[in-house]
Every structure is written in C-alpha cells, then in structure tokens.
Write a protein that holds these residues in place. Sequence first.
Motif, PDB file in Angstrom:
ATOM      1  N   ASP A  32      45.929  44.815  41.478  1.00  0.00           N
ATOM      2  CA  ASP A  32      45.450  44.173  42.694  1.00  0.00           C
ATOM      3  C   ASP A  32      43.962  44.450  42.838  1.00  0.00           C
ATOM      4  O   ASP A  32      43.553  45.542  43.202  1.00  0.00           O
ATOM      5  N   SER A  33      43.132  43.458  42.552  1.00  0.00           N
ATOM      6  CA  SER A  33      41.683  43.664  42.593  1.00  0.00           C
ATOM      7  C   SER A  33      41.193  43.953  44.006  1.00  0.00           C
ATOM      8  O   SER A  33      40.204  44.669  44.193  1.00  0.00           O
ATOM      9  N   THR A  34      41.869  43.420  45.020  1.00  0.00           N
ATOM     10  CA  THR A  34      41.455  43.675  46.394  1.00  0.00           C
ATOM     11  C   THR A  34      41.568  45.151  46.725  1.00  0.00           C
ATOM     12  O   THR A  34      40.672  45.757  47.322  1.00  0.00           O
ATOM     13  N   ASP A  35      42.698  45.769  46.330  1.00  0.00           N
ATOM     14  CA  ASP A  35      42.887  47.191  46.576  1.00  0.00           C
ATOM     15  C   ASP A  35      41.879  48.021  45.796  1.00  0.00           C
ATOM     16  O   ASP A  35      41.402  49.058  46.277  1.00  0.00           O
ATOM     17  N   LYS A  36      41.537  47.587  44.593  1.00  0.00           N
ATOM     18  CA  LYS A  36      40.547  48.321  43.811  1.00  0.00           C
ATOM     19  C   LYS A  36      39.188  48.258  44.484  1.00  0.00           C
ATOM     20  O   LYS A  36      38.462  49.258  44.540  1.00  0.00           O
ATOM     21  N   ASP A  37      38.833  47.091  45.014  1.00  0.00           N
ATOM     22  CA  ASP A  37      37.577  46.965  45.742  1.00  0.00           C
ATOM     23  C   ASP A  37      37.571  47.871  46.967  1.00  0.00           C
ATOM     24  O   ASP A  37      36.556  48.490  47.301  1.00  0.00           O
ATOM     25  N   PHE A  38      38.721  47.960  47.631  1.00  0.00           N
ATOM     26  CA  PHE A  38      38.832  48.821  48.802  1.00  0.00           C
ATOM     27  C   PHE A  38      38.634  50.283  48.414  1.00  0.00           C
ATOM     28  O   PHE A  38      37.938  51.040  49.100  1.00  0.00           O
ATOM     29  N   LEU A  39      39.224  50.694  47.292  1.00  0.00           N
ATOM     30  CA  LEU A  39      39.076  52.069  46.824  1.00  0.00           C
ATOM     31  C   LEU A  39      37.616  52.384  46.521  1.00  0.00           C
ATOM     32  O   LEU A  39      37.090  53.428  46.920  1.00  0.00           O
ATOM     33  N   LEU A  40      36.933  51.462  45.818  1.00  0.00           N
ATOM     34  CA  LEU A  40      35.527  51.678  45.502  1.00  0.00           C
ATOM     35  C   LEU A  40      34.682  51.762  46.768  1.00  0.00           C
ATOM     36  O   LEU A  40      33.759  52.576  46.866  1.00  0.00           O
ATOM     37  N   LYS A  41      35.009  50.923  47.755  1.00  0.00           N
ATOM     38  CA  LYS A  41      34.274  50.956  49.009  1.00  0.00           C
ATOM     39  C   LYS A  41      34.485  52.282  49.720  1.00  0.00           C
ATOM     40  O   LYS A  41      33.531  52.884  50.240  1.00  0.00           O
ATOM     41  N   GLN A  42      35.727  52.781  49.732  1.00  0.00           N
ATOM     42  CA  GLN A  42      36.019  54.061  50.372  1.00  0.00           C
ATOM     43  C   GLN A  42      35.316  55.202  49.655  1.00  0.00           C
ATOM     44  O   GLN A  42      34.757  56.105  50.294  1.00  0.00           O
ATOM     45  N   LEU A  43      35.335  55.192  48.331  1.00  0.00           N
ATOM     46  CA  LEU A  43      34.638  56.230  47.574  1.00  0.00           C
ATOM     47  C   LEU A  43      33.139  56.175  47.844  1.00  0.00           C
ATOM     48  O   LEU A  43      32.478  57.212  47.960  1.00  0.00           O
ATOM     49  N   GLY A  44      32.593  54.978  47.957  1.00  0.00           N
ATOM     50  CA  GLY A  44      31.176  54.833  48.267  1.00  0.00           C
ATOM     51  C   GLY A  44      30.836  55.363  49.645  1.00  0.00           C
ATOM     52  O   GLY A  44      29.721  55.828  49.882  1.00  0.00           O
ATOM     53  N   ASN A  45      31.788  55.300  50.564  1.00  0.00           N
ATOM     54  CA  ASN A  45      31.602  55.858  51.905  1.00  0.00           C
ATOM     55  C   ASN A  45      31.919  57.343  51.974  1.00  0.00           C
ATOM     56  O   ASN A  45      31.802  57.952  53.038  1.00  0.00           O
ATOM     57  N   GLY A  46      32.361  57.909  50.841  1.00  0.00           N
ATOM     58  CA  GLY A  46      32.614  59.343  50.805  1.00  0.00           C
ATOM     59  C   GLY A  46      34.038  59.741  51.107  1.00  0.00           C
ATOM     60  O   GLY A  46      34.296  60.884  51.480  1.00  0.00           O
ATOM     61  N   TYR A  47      34.990  58.821  50.926  1.00  0.00           N
ATOM     62  CA  TYR A  47      36.395  59.132  51.183  1.00  0.00           C
ATOM     63  C   TYR A  47      37.238  58.913  49.927  1.00  0.00           C
ATOM     64  O   TYR A  47      37.008  57.957  49.166  1.00  0.00           O
ATOM     65  N   LEU A  48      38.215  59.774  49.731  1.00  0.00           N
ATOM     66  CA  LEU A  48      39.254  59.557  48.737  1.00  0.00           C
ATOM     67  C   LEU A  48      40.531  59.224  49.501  1.00  0.00           C
ATOM     68  O   LEU A  48      41.151  60.107  50.100  1.00  0.00           O
ATOM     69  N   PRO A  49      40.933  57.955  49.529  1.00  0.00           N
ATOM     70  CA  PRO A  49      42.078  57.570  50.365  1.00  0.00           C
ATOM     71  C   PRO A  49      43.418  57.911  49.724  1.00  0.00           C
ATOM     72  O   PRO A  49      43.602  57.769  48.513  1.00  0.00           O
ATOM     73  N   THR A  50      44.339  58.401  50.551  1.00  0.00           N
ATOM     74  CA  THR A  50      45.741  58.511  50.185  1.00  0.00           C
ATOM     75  C   THR A  50      46.537  57.720  51.220  1.00  0.00           C
ATOM     76  O   THR A  50      45.948  57.026  52.055  1.00  0.00           O
TER      77      THR A  50
END
Length: 423
Positions: A32-50
Amino acid sequence: MIKFCASLLCLCLCYLAQAQNSIEQSFEIQKDSTDKDFLLKQLGNGYLPTKYFDFDLRYLVKYNQYEGLRTGLGGVTNENFSNKFRINSYLVYGFADQRFKYSVGGGVRLAPQTNTWLNYSYTDDLQETGSSKFLTDTRFFQFFEPRLLNIDLFHKHITHAISLEHQLHPKLSSELQFAISNVEPTYSYQYALDGDTWSKFNFSTATVSLAWSPFNKFKDTEDMLPEMKEGFPKFTMQLTKSYKGVFDGDFNFVKLDLKTIHRIEHKNENISEFTFVSGIARGNTPLTHLYHAYPNNINKETVMQRFSVAGLTSFETMYFNEFFSDKFTTAQLKHYLKPFNISQRYKPQLVLITRYAIGDMKNPERHQNITFGSLKKGYTESGFELNKLLFGFGLSFTYRYGAYHLPSIADNVAFKFTFNVTL
C-alpha cells in the motif's frame, strides 16, 4: 545505574526495531503506497508509528555539555487509540549528571471542528537558560540538533501546566497556558533585588500565543482543510505575564516575543529567506527567563578546536554565554542558490548568509556570579554554507565583523560542518 539504563535502552531499541520491522513487513504484504507515504511523513516529523502509540524520536539520543549522553523514550497515543483524548509522556536519563528527567501529560479534544484541546502536563527536566519557545510553533524535527552539543548553561525546572489550544481560523492558531514552575540553575547564579538574593525561583505565569499564516492556501479534503501550499510571510506573537504572590510566585514581569518568517521563490529557482525574531522583558526577571541570541560557538582557543556542526538559525561566531539581554532583535537573511546539478542524486547547494543582532540589559548588576556582555552596539556576521556534499553533510564558513570584531582574526572565524537530511 548506568548499566541498568544501558540495558533498558537496548531492550527498548530492540522493541522499536521489531515494531518498525513489523510495520515494514505489513507494507510489503499489503503493498500500500499510501501507507508507506504516511510512514515516511511520520518519520520525517520525528515519529515511529505503531498501532496505538507513536514513539517520539526526539528522545532517543541527544548530547550536551551538562548531561553528556541523554537517552530515553517518549511518545503520544494516536487516533487508533482514541480520537477524543491523548496521552503523551517521556522518560530520559543523563549519564553525566546521573539524573532521570520525565514528563507526563495528556489532552482532551473539546471541539474537533476547531481542533480545540484542553491539555495538562507535569514536567521535571532541564531548559537552556535564555531560550524562548513559542507555544504555537509547529513541530520541527531534526535527526541531529547541532546546538545541543555545545550548550552548558541549563536550569532545572519542575512545571505544572494547563493549556487550551484553539484554531480561531484555518490560518490563525492560538494557545493559552497557565504554568507553575520551580526553577533552580545548574550553575552558580543569584538574582539580587532590593537587598535580597535568590538562587532558586518560583514562577506563576500566564501565556497567550498566536500564529498567523495569512497567505497559506488550503483545499477541502476528508481531513478538514489540510494545508495545500505554505504561504509567506508567517507571523507569531507571544505574551507572558508572571505574577508575584500567586501560587507562591516570586516575581512580577511581562515578556513579549515576536517572530516573522518570509520566503521569496525567484524565477531562477533561487530562494531568499528572511527570519526576524524580537523579545522584550519588563519587570523583575531572572536570567533564566531573559534572552540570548542563539549563539553556537564553543569557548575554545583555536578554530579547529571550535569545529562542530552549524545550526539552522544560530549565530555561528557568537560564543556561548557571551551576551544576554532583556530586549533584543535578530535578523537573518539566507539566500539559497539553485542546487548544482552534478548528477541525478548529487546536487550540492550554496547558501549565502548574513545575520544581525542588537540588544541591551537594563539592570545587569542584578545578575550575580556570571559575566556577560551587551549587544547594544549591534552584532554582525556573514558567510556561506555548501550543503549536501556527502551523505547530507556540508561545510559552513562564517566571519564576525563590525562593533564586536575581536582582536585576533582567528577568533572571528567559525568553520563547521552542516547537516541536511530530508525524507
């Protein structure tokens, strides 16, 4: 204690790695490319989402002159946990001062349409003396924060804070905060007033902060008017009032802080960025709550001994603790030239920089056991950065001139690394 903390950190990092691997495996299965984009955005904001909790990467590893290595864990619950309330906290340990610091807090969403939150926090931590933070500043994350390496003037604080966030308009955000703080400098300092001296301080403050972005453009989506295009200039204003006698507060004073950021994108792909910051404190204000001018130069003898990493908005030739003010203004101009198109992936960029600061201190004799200068003659430095030369690293050269030019040429020079990484 150190072995215990190191073991705990290793276990936590292993858990984070497993969580990240779990997320990555999920992405590979779902593709799912949308979820991957979301992960990259969160990492760029300084978060590791679970699933229910986003780990805040700002607390993993830091270093400064007082704490040495500072490491720990922190984060905030996400909307999968609840879209009506959130819990945020962190726990860190400084290996040099051998002390835990932490914060526990949470918030309740009162009105989704205006993004209105009622928050509370209890914090036992350190803060750099002379630093100012705007409540409404958007979150900014750097994998590496260069100024932190060299800061040595901190004060301990235990703070209870309750705040109300409210979006008055899609282009105007506000936050109102009431706080009670017990402050103790980590250095030898006393504030003298009317024959009395204080080495520890109690503050009871009310703060209102406004952030206005009149030229932002938006589009309607399911996420309630997310920002489509960032517009400039942007304006931030913050007013703080300290009350004597309210919840044992020791001092009456008022602070007004202003910030403006403007960016011009030229047709030749050059970018000019102007940053203006100003602050004034009136009343009986200890040094902990006054202003420095974002210095980032180590007090060492030679240029190479002072070689470190340049900050984004700091004065690279100004020495730490060299100046403090109860009123100040800084102006910074950065002109980004079009990146050199050497190859598809290798595109270093030249940035031209000029910075200016002016300020003054009304009653410097009240601040005892510490020596500092005034900025009333105006401080100037200029230079350049050559960024993204290798793995995000570049070089910076800055020269100090004007009223505060030093007798030795070498003492006016700052030669440093730069570090720029974007996801």
